[in-house]
Design an enzyme around this catalytic site. Structure first.
Site, PDB file in Angstrom:
ATOM      1  NE  ARG A  55      31.000  11.279  55.030  1.00  0.00           N
ATOM      2  CZ  ARG A  55      30.009  10.594  54.473  1.00  0.00           C
ATOM      3  NH1 ARG A  55      29.884  10.541  53.157  1.00  0.00           N
ATOM      4  NH2 ARG A  55      29.144   9.935  55.215  1.00  0.00           N
ATOM      5  CG  ASP A 185      48.960  25.278  66.047  1.00  0.00           C
ATOM      6  OD1 ASP A 185      49.806  24.435  65.681  1.00  0.00           O
ATOM      7  OD2 ASP A 185      48.391  26.045  65.254  1.00  0.00           O
ATOM      8  CE  LYS A 210      52.186  25.683  57.219  1.00  0.00           C
ATOM      9  NZ  LYS A 210      50.763  25.335  57.218  1.00  0.00           N
TER      10      LYS A 210
END
Length: 374
Positions: A55, A185, A210
């Protein structure tokens, strides 16, 4: 950067080689997939590298983060999704009574995160058209923690003068005594087209699902920051919450980066051809293409019918893959902004132009629009 990559290397060279240090055990040129949950310690509290539990870190993930940092020019943390990264970043810098300035045209998931999750814990926000610099900086107040920027915006593809906005935001923050960060972004643009950290942004976020991944086969996210303190704060939130990507996801995303510059070039060629065609079609209005990449939007009364009449363009959410996609944002990706100041037109069509032949994409849209001309 890898010792074999010159400091002044161009983006194409960086994209191919970023994060690809040969495996020290066998010399494999591609980093191996470390599919493990934990790591053996030579003695209590002594780690091999920085790895004790998956993790907190994994060598496959670390290679991807190194690559993304090299491409954006900062310190990267990767996540299980773009929204997980956004959640960690906002959590790291904003608290109860804080305030965020958002664009009034933005990804629906970002709006939903702030409006329906963070607002429950006392975070306030304002929406503003960030092309208007005066209007944007006027929203900044002493408790503002984040100015969140999209350029190009999603889905209307508005382009913001990010360097000028950052300069104005810094001046306004100093004037009102706000301790804030500027976040960009960069999902639509990618570091091939713009590197906001070089303009003075504090952080860049990506849905790596993306363009960076580029093949519609993995979901992920990234936060890349300039300063070590913010990097540590983001990683602390991630380790505390646990929104981590799996090793195989990281492997796929790193593989996608190596053709990013080639894919973006073809996306751009196709976006230009499709937008030029759309501007000649009766009934089509408000065609938008930011001048790079494969994202194109337009309005048409037959929007819903057009999206179900294409053959090459697949009716699906997401974007940035090698295959072309078509959608109606108001009914799909942006349902969460319905009724708000960020609502999008019902007749808006958003295209993600892939890497197919541009003539075929134009022909597909021509027949789909003609079938819905009435």
């Amino acid at each position: 950067m890898s010792s074999k990559i010159p400091a002044d290397a161009k983006m194409a060279t960086r994209a191919v080689h970023a994060g690809l240090d040969p495996d020290p055990t066998y010399g494999s040129i591609i980093p191996p997939i470390h599919q493990t949950s934990t790591f053996v310690q030579p003695s209590p509290g002594e780690y091999v590298g920085d790895f004790d539990y998956a993790r907190s870190g994994n060598p496959t993930r670390a290679a991807l983060e190194k690559a993304l940092g090299q491409l954006e020019g900062g310190l990267a943390t990767t996540f299980s999704s773009g929204l997980a990264g956004e959640h960690a970043l906002i959590t790291a810098v904003a608290g109860t009574g804080g305030h965020v300035v958002l664009p009034n045209d933005l990804y629906g998931g970002t709006y939903r995160l702030v409006d329906s999750v963070f607002s429950r814990w006392g975070l306030q926000y304002d929406l503003v058209d960030q092309r208007d610099l005066d209007a944007t900086v006027a929203k900044i107040r002493p408790e503002t923690s984040v100015v969140w920027v999209e350029s190009p915006t999603n889905p209307l593809l508005n382009v913001v003068d990010v360097p000028a906005l950052i300069e104005r935001v810094r001046a306004r923050a100093k004037e009102v005594g706000a301790s804030l960060i500027v976040v960009v972004d960069n999902t639509f643009a990618t570091p091939i087209n713009q590197r906001p950290l070089e303009w003075g942004a504090d952080a860049v976020v990506h849905s790596t699902t993306k363009y960076l991944g580029g093949h519609s086969d993995v979901v992920g996210g990234a936060v890349v920051v300039r300063e070590k303190a913010l990097h540590a704060a983001v990683r602390h939130v991630q380790n505390s919450v646990g929104a981590i990507p799996g090793p195989f996801d990281c492997f796929l995303l790193h593989r996608g980066l190596r053709t990013l510059h080639l894919r973006v070039a073809q996306h751009t060629k196709n976006g230009e051809a499709v937008s030029a065609f759309l501007r000649t079609v009766d009934g089509v209005t408000d065609v938008r293409w930011p001048g790079f990449g494969g994202m194109v939007s337009f309005q048409h009364p037959g929007a819903l019918g057009i999206t179900t009449a294409t053959n090459i363009f697949s009716l699906a959410e997401s974007l940035g893959g090698v295959e072309s996609l078509i959608e109606v944002p108001a009914a799909m990706t942006h349902q969460s902004v319905a009724g708000s100041d960020a609502a999008v037109p019902a007749d808006l069509v958003r295209l993600s132009c892939g890497v197919e032949d541009p003539d075929d994409l134009v022909a597909d849209l021509r027949q789909a629009i003609a079938a819905n001309a009435g």
